[in-house]
Design a protein around this motif. Sequence first.
Motif, PDB file in Angstrom:
ATOM      1  N   ASP A  37      37.091  34.660  -7.703  1.00  0.00           N
ATOM      2  CA  ASP A  37      37.585  33.660  -8.552  1.00  0.00           C
ATOM      3  C   ASP A  37      37.069  32.310  -7.660  1.00  0.00           C
ATOM      4  O   ASP A  37      37.679  31.788  -6.837  1.00  0.00           O
ATOM      5  N   ALA A  98      39.457  35.701  -1.148  1.00  0.00           N
ATOM      6  CA  ALA A  98      40.527  35.018  -0.209  1.00  0.00           C
ATOM      7  C   ALA A  98      41.681  35.860  -0.383  1.00  0.00           C
ATOM      8  O   ALA A  98      43.027  35.293  -0.251  1.00  0.00           O
ATOM      9  N   ARG A 105      50.393  44.627  -3.146  1.00  0.00           N
ATOM     10  CA  ARG A 105      49.206  44.880  -3.796  1.00  0.00           C
ATOM     11  C   ARG A 105      48.453  46.220  -3.241  1.00  0.00           C
ATOM     12  O   ARG A 105      47.965  46.885  -3.780  1.00  0.00           O
ATOM     13  N   ASP A 188      46.279  28.265   0.629  1.00  0.00           N
ATOM     14  CA  ASP A 188      45.929  28.775   1.944  1.00  0.00           C
ATOM     15  C   ASP A 188      45.182  27.430   2.709  1.00  0.00           C
ATOM     16  O   ASP A 188      44.588  26.670   2.312  1.00  0.00           O
TER      17      ASP A 188
HETATM   18  N1  ARG Z   1      45.350  34.289  -0.464  1.00  0.00           N
HETATM   19  C1  ARG Z   1      46.113  34.048  -1.297  1.00  0.00           C
HETATM   20  C2  ARG Z   1      46.530  35.308  -2.126  1.00  0.00           C
HETATM   21  O1  ARG Z   1      45.874  36.313  -1.935  1.00  0.00           O
HETATM   22  C3  ARG Z   1      45.431  33.206  -2.384  1.00  0.00           C
HETATM   23  C4  ARG Z   1      44.071  33.387  -2.730  1.00  0.00           C
HETATM   24  C5  ARG Z   1      43.567  32.755  -4.006  1.00  0.00           C
HETATM   25  N2  ARG Z   1      42.003  32.869  -4.004  1.00  0.00           N
HETATM   26  C6  ARG Z   1      41.365  32.564  -5.019  1.00  0.00           C
HETATM   27  N3  ARG Z   1      40.091  32.771  -4.968  1.00  0.00           N
HETATM   28  N4  ARG Z   1      41.972  31.647  -5.914  1.00  0.00           N
HETATM   29  O2  ARG Z   1      47.267  35.413  -2.751  1.00  0.00           O
END
Ligand code: ARG
Length: 264
Positions: A37, A98, A105, A188
Amino acid sequence: MKKWTTVGMIALLGVTLAACGGNEAASGGETLKIATDASYAPMESMDKDKIVGFDVDFLDAVMKEAGLSYELTNTGWDPLFADLEKGEKSAYDAAISAISISDDRKKTYDFSIPYFESVNMILTKEGAGVKDALELKDKKVAVQGATTAEELMKGIMGDGNTDLKRFASNAEALLELDKGGVDAVVADFAVVQAYVENNPDKKFDAIFDKTNFAPEYYGIMFPKGSELKAKIDAAVEKVRASAEYKEMYKKWIGVEPDTSDLVN
Ligand code: ARG
């Protein structure tokens, strides 16, 4: 079936960054499909038609190390989870975005060993006076839906609280703060800090709250039961300990990494 078609369409519409990891033989000649994303700078974002960021550089190093070829596609956040949930029927082989490894999960997906330590952080307009996450209880807060930030703020603000506003992307949550629709965004730390730095004219406060927000660790995510995990884990372990990792961390995050808590 209908759902699959929708995901397929999004994949086709998404911007695809093709990259060759080199050794075709090691991967059986197959090009792996990786989802992301790309609205989460500096981890992954669009630079014109290219996906760039720490995760992009890290993935490339891991794939080279593993001798695998791949292509990275900007699918968006919810579609990424919806696809990988299909296990063997997933259109994508893995995702890097991320994504914090969590017990919840892990029930649905497999993860690589951790490659990045993160923590959620609060962003407000300058002078809002918010000192910690508990003070957000009676305020309006924007988060990207289905993230750890949403989970944490649900815990503080209450599950059905309509002042907790969820957006499909973090970019939209940030826009809502800009427009004055909310008092704070939670995301984050690297993303919050980059946003502050990239918008020097706008004046924000960025607040760490290490009491209420625990450390999180990013992993590459796979459909459950993926055979890729072992190979990728070995590569992650190598890259994580390399000088190259330090360089990409400095390039995108701006400081030296502390990888001492990245244990398998
Ligand atoms: N680290 C957080 C999670 O895993 C937010 C990650 C959002 N990443 C992104 N590419 N939008 O929930």
